[in-house]
Motif scaffolding. Sequence first.
Motif, PDB file in Angstrom:
ATOM      1  N   SER A 272       0.776  -1.254   0.012  1.00  0.00           N
ATOM      2  CA  SER A 272      -0.001  -0.074   0.155  1.00  0.00           C
ATOM      3  C   SER A 272       0.792   1.147  -0.083  1.00  0.00           C
ATOM      4  O   SER A 272       0.299   2.284  -0.313  1.00  0.00           O
ATOM      5  CB  SER A 272      -0.957   0.053   1.224  1.00  0.00           C
ATOM      6  N   THR A 273       2.046   1.195   0.188  1.00  0.00           N
ATOM      7  CA  THR A 273       2.978   2.239   0.434  1.00  0.00           C
ATOM      8  C   THR A 273       3.798   2.584  -0.967  1.00  0.00           C
ATOM      9  O   THR A 273       4.616   3.493  -0.928  1.00  0.00           O
ATOM     10  CB  THR A 273       3.662   2.329   1.825  1.00  0.00           C
ATOM     11  N   LEU A 274       3.870   1.488  -1.646  1.00  0.00           N
ATOM     12  CA  LEU A 274       4.709   1.335  -2.762  1.00  0.00           C
ATOM     13  C   LEU A 274       3.852   2.151  -4.153  1.00  0.00           C
ATOM     14  O   LEU A 274       2.834   1.981  -4.362  1.00  0.00           O
ATOM     15  CB  LEU A 274       4.957  -0.009  -3.060  1.00  0.00           C
TER      16      LEU A 274
ATOM     17  N   LEU B 245       8.540   2.346  -9.439  1.00  0.00           N
ATOM     18  CA  LEU B 245       9.306   1.340  -9.504  1.00  0.00           C
ATOM     19  C   LEU B 245       9.612   0.677 -11.011  1.00  0.00           C
ATOM     20  O   LEU B 245      10.784   0.292 -11.393  1.00  0.00           O
ATOM     21  CB  LEU B 245       8.960  -0.049  -8.439  1.00  0.00           C
ATOM     22  N   ARG B 246       8.625   0.546 -11.573  1.00  0.00           N
ATOM     23  CA  ARG B 246       8.419  -0.031 -12.894  1.00  0.00           C
ATOM     24  C   ARG B 246       9.595   0.936 -13.940  1.00  0.00           C
ATOM     25  O   ARG B 246      10.147   0.860 -14.576  1.00  0.00           O
ATOM     26  CB  ARG B 246       7.183   0.020 -14.030  1.00  0.00           C
ATOM     27  N   SER B 247       9.663   2.236 -13.550  1.00  0.00           N
ATOM     28  CA  SER B 247      10.491   3.512 -14.259  1.00  0.00           C
ATOM     29  C   SER B 247      11.872   3.315 -14.027  1.00  0.00           C
ATOM     30  O   SER B 247      12.524   3.794 -14.706  1.00  0.00           O
ATOM     31  CB  SER B 247       9.676   4.758 -14.193  1.00  0.00           C
TER      32      SER B 247
ATOM     33  N   SER C  30      18.790  -1.627 -10.925  1.00  0.00           N
ATOM     34  CA  SER C  30      18.616  -0.677  -9.737  1.00  0.00           C
ATOM     35  C   SER C  30      17.881  -1.626  -8.632  1.00  0.00           C
ATOM     36  O   SER C  30      17.195  -2.615  -8.919  1.00  0.00           O
ATOM     37  CB  SER C  30      17.687   0.346  -9.882  1.00  0.00           C
ATOM     38  N   PHE C  31      18.231  -1.226  -7.372  1.00  0.00           N
ATOM     39  CA  PHE C  31      17.567  -1.941  -6.293  1.00  0.00           C
ATOM     40  C   PHE C  31      15.992  -2.010  -6.161  1.00  0.00           C
ATOM     41  O   PHE C  31      15.282  -2.750  -6.204  1.00  0.00           O
ATOM     42  CB  PHE C  31      18.049  -0.963  -4.834  1.00  0.00           C
ATOM     43  N   GLY C  32      15.452  -0.887  -6.871  1.00  0.00           N
ATOM     44  CA  GLY C  32      14.080  -0.683  -7.020  1.00  0.00           C
ATOM     45  C   GLY C  32      13.326  -1.420  -7.849  1.00  0.00           C
ATOM     46  O   GLY C  32      12.392  -2.477  -7.575  1.00  0.00           O
ATOM     47  N   ARG C  33      13.993  -1.711  -9.048  1.00  0.00           N
ATOM     48  CA  ARG C  33      13.692  -2.605  -9.968  1.00  0.00           C
ATOM     49  C   ARG C  33      13.820  -4.167  -9.703  1.00  0.00           C
ATOM     50  O   ARG C  33      13.144  -4.922  -9.791  1.00  0.00           O
ATOM     51  CB  ARG C  33      14.574  -2.260 -11.343  1.00  0.00           C
ATOM     52  N   ALA C  34      14.957  -4.314  -8.626  1.00  0.00           N
ATOM     53  CA  ALA C  34      15.179  -5.687  -8.440  1.00  0.00           C
ATOM     54  C   ALA C  34      14.075  -5.969  -7.349  1.00  0.00           C
ATOM     55  O   ALA C  34      13.607  -7.160  -7.375  1.00  0.00           O
ATOM     56  CB  ALA C  34      16.432  -5.889  -7.700  1.00  0.00           C
TER      57      ALA C  34
ATOM     58  N   THR D 133      -2.770  -3.579  -8.242  1.00  0.00           N
ATOM     59  CA  THR D 133      -1.612  -3.031  -8.152  1.00  0.00           C
ATOM     60  C   THR D 133      -0.629  -3.814  -8.790  1.00  0.00           C
ATOM     61  O   THR D 133       0.259  -4.461  -8.306  1.00  0.00           O
ATOM     62  CB  THR D 133      -1.182  -2.674  -6.734  1.00  0.00           C
ATOM     63  N   PRO D 134      -0.705  -4.133 -10.185  1.00  0.00           N
ATOM     64  CA  PRO D 134       0.059  -5.389 -10.820  1.00  0.00           C
ATOM     65  C   PRO D 134       1.661  -4.963 -10.719  1.00  0.00           C
ATOM     66  O   PRO D 134       1.618  -3.759 -11.009  1.00  0.00           O
ATOM     67  CB  PRO D 134      -0.498  -5.326 -12.127  1.00  0.00           C
ATOM     68  N   CYS D 135       2.468  -5.779 -10.704  1.00  0.00           N
ATOM     69  CA  CYS D 135       3.923  -5.484 -10.435  1.00  0.00           C
ATOM     70  C   CYS D 135       4.837  -6.054 -11.550  1.00  0.00           C
ATOM     71  O   CYS D 135       5.564  -6.778 -11.271  1.00  0.00           O
ATOM     72  CB  CYS D 135       4.593  -5.349  -9.130  1.00  0.00           C
ATOM     73  N   THR D 136       4.301  -6.252 -12.869  1.00  0.00           N
ATOM     74  CA  THR D 136       4.996  -6.881 -13.774  1.00  0.00           C
ATOM     75  C   THR D 136       5.930  -5.989 -14.447  1.00  0.00           C
ATOM     76  O   THR D 136       5.776  -4.990 -14.609  1.00  0.00           O
ATOM     77  CB  THR D 136       3.993  -7.599 -14.855  1.00  0.00           C
ATOM     78  N   SER D 137       7.202  -6.619 -14.665  1.00  0.00           N
ATOM     79  CA  SER D 137       8.270  -5.959 -15.200  1.00  0.00           C
ATOM     80  C   SER D 137       8.063  -5.837 -16.707  1.00  0.00           C
ATOM     81  O   SER D 137       7.343  -6.521 -17.512  1.00  0.00           O
ATOM     82  CB  SER D 137       9.484  -6.801 -15.262  1.00  0.00           C
ATOM     83  N   ASP D 138       8.301  -4.491 -17.351  1.00  0.00           N
ATOM     84  CA  ASP D 138       8.441  -4.240 -18.802  1.00  0.00           C
ATOM     85  C   ASP D 138       9.296  -5.084 -19.502  1.00  0.00           C
ATOM     86  O   ASP D 138      10.072  -5.855 -19.458  1.00  0.00           O
ATOM     87  CB  ASP D 138       8.764  -2.795 -19.076  1.00  0.00           C
TER      88      ASP D 138
END
Length: 146
Positions: A108-110, A115-117, A122-126, A141-146
Amino acid sequence: MATLLRGVLRPLYAFRGGPGPPAGVPFRAVSHGTGLLYPEHIPTSVLQKVLLAAGSAGMALYDPYRHDMVAVLGETTGRRTLKVLRDQMKRDPEGAQILQERPRISLSTLDMGKLRSLPEGSFGRAYLHFLDVNVRVPAETPCTSD
């Protein structure tokens, strides 16, 4: 994790130099009041730490996917490193603020878009990749990588 540790530590209790706990008393109940770091903390002697570190290192080398053994190794051998890291954070204004505020990271805080950008590597992308692989994220809140 606590069950695994309790099973390993109960026979080693004799090495602490005192009498062992009575048969029907849980190990944790005996250790209360002896400098617990958190409610589930199980205090260990140096010998117990050495045995846990050696066993967990062996298992982690044998099977690196045993995340629990990697975690036990870090918990039993990382005390000095954590103190150095804490001291470095205290000297840095942003680190000191983090230590004071103790923010919690949750879905809820992310900002998943941010992160995707971030650039690959980077740590955030990892962290985003870690969430993809290990966490069931709600559909909004999908978090799939590009």
